[in-house]
Design a protein around this motif. Structure first.
Motif, PDB file in Angstrom:
ATOM      1  N   ASP A 171      30.981  22.710  39.655  1.00 13.98           N
ATOM      2  CA  ASP A 171      29.534  22.560  39.799  1.00 13.98           C
ATOM      3  C   ASP A 171      29.141  22.523  41.271  1.00 13.98           C
ATOM      4  N   GLN A 172      29.618  23.550  42.010  1.00  8.18           N
ATOM      5  CA  GLN A 172      29.278  23.608  43.429  1.00  8.18           C
ATOM      6  C   GLN A 172      29.408  25.044  43.942  1.00  8.18           C
ATOM      7  N   VAL A 173      28.684  25.309  45.036  1.00  9.27           N
ATOM      8  CA  VAL A 173      28.750  26.610  45.694  1.00  9.27           C
ATOM      9  C   VAL A 173      30.125  26.788  46.327  1.00  9.27           C
ATOM     10  N   THR A 174      30.614  28.033  46.338  1.00 10.82           N
ATOM     11  CA  THR A 174      31.903  28.334  46.956  1.00 10.82           C
ATOM     12  C   THR A 174      31.784  29.583  47.822  1.00 10.82           C
ATOM     13  N   ASP A 175      32.577  29.638  48.866  1.00 11.13           N
ATOM     14  CA  ASP A 175      32.678  30.836  49.697  1.00 11.13           C
ATOM     15  C   ASP A 175      33.971  31.588  49.430  1.00 11.13           C
ATOM     16  N   GLN A 176      34.690  31.208  48.390  1.00  8.95           N
ATOM     17  CA  GLN A 176      36.007  31.786  48.129  1.00  8.95           C
ATOM     18  C   GLN A 176      35.967  32.986  47.183  1.00  8.95           C
ATOM     19  N   PHE A 177      34.894  33.128  46.399  1.00  7.73           N
ATOM     20  CA  PHE A 177      34.840  34.238  45.450  1.00  7.73           C
ATOM     21  C   PHE A 177      33.405  34.487  45.027  1.00  7.73           C
ATOM     22  N   GLY A 178      33.218  35.545  44.240  1.00  9.08           N
ATOM     23  CA  GLY A 178      31.892  35.895  43.722  1.00  9.08           C
ATOM     24  C   GLY A 178      31.440  37.260  44.207  1.00  9.08           C
ATOM     25  N   LEU A 179      30.909  38.075  43.291  1.00  9.56           N
ATOM     26  CA  LEU A 179      30.473  39.417  43.641  1.00  9.56           C
ATOM     27  C   LEU A 179      29.362  39.401  44.685  1.00  9.56           C
ATOM     28  N   ALA A 180      28.576  38.337  44.729  1.00  7.31           N
ATOM     29  CA  ALA A 180      27.548  38.233  45.767  1.00  7.31           C
ATOM     30  C   ALA A 180      28.172  38.268  47.155  1.00  7.31           C
ATOM     31  N   LYS A 181      29.370  37.684  47.287  1.00 10.47           N
ATOM     32  CA  LYS A 181      30.111  37.743  48.548  1.00 10.47           C
ATOM     33  C   LYS A 181      30.749  39.113  48.750  1.00 10.47           C
ATOM     34  N   THR A 182      31.324  39.648  47.678  1.00  9.00           N
ATOM     35  CA  THR A 182      31.974  40.957  47.768  1.00  9.00           C
ATOM     36  C   THR A 182      30.977  42.032  48.168  1.00  9.00           C
ATOM     37  N   ALA A 183      29.716  41.866  47.749  1.00 15.20           N
ATOM     38  CA  ALA A 183      28.692  42.854  48.080  1.00 15.20           C
ATOM     39  C   ALA A 183      28.575  43.052  49.587  1.00 15.20           C
ATOM     40  N   THR A 184      28.744  41.978  50.341  1.00 16.90           N
ATOM     41  CA  THR A 184      28.704  42.099  51.797  1.00 16.90           C
ATOM     42  C   THR A 184      29.838  42.989  52.294  1.00 16.90           C
ATOM     43  N   LEU A 185      31.013  42.833  51.694  1.00 12.79           N
ATOM     44  CA  LEU A 185      32.145  43.669  52.069  1.00 12.79           C
ATOM     45  C   LEU A 185      31.902  45.126  51.691  1.00 12.79           C
ATOM     46  N   ILE A 186      31.272  45.342  50.530  1.00 10.20           N
ATOM     47  CA  ILE A 186      30.970  46.701  50.091  1.00 10.20           C
ATOM     48  C   ILE A 186      30.027  47.380  51.082  1.00 10.20           C
ATOM     49  N   HIS A 187      28.982  46.694  51.471  1.00 11.25           N
ATOM     50  CA  HIS A 187      28.034  47.267  52.433  1.00 11.25           C
ATOM     51  C   HIS A 187      28.727  47.551  53.762  1.00 11.25           C
ATOM     52  N   GLN A 188      29.568  46.634  54.208  1.00 13.53           N
ATOM     53  CA  GLN A 188      30.289  46.824  55.459  1.00 13.53           C
ATOM     54  C   GLN A 188      31.209  48.044  55.379  1.00 13.53           C
ATOM     55  N   ALA A 189      31.951  48.143  54.278  1.00  8.52           N
ATOM     56  CA  ALA A 189      32.892  49.258  54.118  1.00  8.52           C
ATOM     57  C   ALA A 189      32.152  50.585  54.035  1.00  8.52           C
TER      58      ALA A 189
END
Length: 332
Positions: free
Chosen positions: A57-75
């Motif tokens: 029940d907390q936010v994480t910076d370790q996973f999640g497509l919302a985070k992966t999306a940043t990598l997709i845009h960068q790539a």
């Protein structure tokens, strides 16, 4: 192994240009017509669309497509030409997936939350994973309508109950040949036909027996590839990307193997493999070290560029291919 900020489980396939002509000018001219193609993969998202840990029940910076999306845009920004695929195990795995399937079931005409997110990222195609069958075929068929990109699977067939394998029909579309306009190194538009084919472990017939028995059958991954890859080539595919929702093992094949990637890489005609299922990172994971014909730095298996980007969106898989045209054929 927290490699998230490193961003990519990356494999690079470098093309060797061989010209029958001597001299620097001819080589430079040929090289300028090469095409650099970036192929990206997500896998085993398991409904982790946002960077939120439902169990803590907390936010994480370790996973999640919302985070992966940043990598997709960068790539994408780093490459002139790129394609994005998903490997599967997308709709099950956390309370959000169960809620949409069981508590407040998705209705005909509604869009599943995973596709509301993924449709914004311009996926080229998606593969069916084994967990896609957890809520039954009716639910799966309903939600797939919300994807703005095609789905593929080659080794699941309609169970026609006639015990005659020669007339079996695929339950899903087995493969797609994508017509893509790409830009070569001289800045010219080129036409490329990218074949993409998907697979799932045949063990779905045991794991989801209650949902699948009497409705579908599943066949061997490698034998299915040997059937369809030549057909894809005959229909004009310039390169072929295999997307097996399958892991890696070096054990001798016994038929209907769950983890068939090593032997899939030996099938003629496959140029890149985007795999998953085992929740590992390739290249990079120590379990891939010391295995013959596996390059755990370059990211090749039997010489075929391959990548496995972890799970829950904690990595983005990237393969970079250099393609050279020779006598009307594209060579990696």
């Amino acid at each position: 192994m927290n490699m998230f900020k490193k961003a990519f489980a990356t494999t690079l396939a470098l093309g060797l240009l061989v010209s029958p002509f001597s001299g620097m000018n001819q080589h430079a001219e040929a090289a300028s017509s090469d095409v650099n193609l970036r192929i990206m993969e997500t896998t085993d998202i398991h409904t982790n669309i946002v960077n939120y840990d439902y169990y803590k029940d907390q936010v994480t910076d370790q996973f999640g497509l919302a985070k992966t999306a940043t990598l997709i845009h960068q790539a994408r920004n780093e490459a002139e030409n790129s394609l994005l695929f998903d490997n599967g195990d997308l709709i099950q795995g956390n309370p959000l997936g169960d809620y949409v399937a069981k508590v407040d079931p998705l209705q005909e005409g509604e869009t599943h939350p995973v596709y509301k997110a993924m449709n914004l990222l311009d996926y080229e195609a998606g593969n069916i994973g084994n967990h896609e069958f957890n809520y039954g075929l009716d639910f799966l068929n309903t939600i797939l309508k919300g994807a703005n990109f095609p789905y593929i699977n080659a080794n699941v067939y309609v169970d026609d109950h006639d015990d005659n394998p020669t007339n079996d029909e695929n339950y899903f579309t087995p493969y797609k040949i994508l017509d893509k306009t790409v830009i070569d190194e001289s800045g010219q538009d080129r036409q490329l036909k990218v074949g993409v084919i998907g697979f799932v472990p045949p063990q779905i017939m045991q794991w989801d027996k209650a949902n699948l028995e009497g409705k579908v059958i599943a066949k061997d991954i490698v034998e299915t590839a040997k059937k369809f890859v030549p057909e894809m080539e005959a229909k004009g595919a310039d390169i072929i990307v295999a997307i097996p929702h399958s892991g890696f093992e070096k054990a001798a094949p016994s038929g209907n193997d769950e983890n068939a990637v090593y032997y899939l890489s030996e099938v003629d005609g496959i140029d890149a493999i985007l795999f998953g299922h085992a929740h590992k990172v390739f290249p990079g994971d120590s379990s891939f070290e010391g295995i013959a014909e596996v390059d755990n730095q370059k990211g090749t298996i039997n010489g075929v560029a391959s990548v496995e980007p972890g799970y829950w969106g904690d990595h983005l898989g990237v393969i970079d291919l250099t393609l050279s045209e020779s006598n009307g054929e594209w060579l990696v």
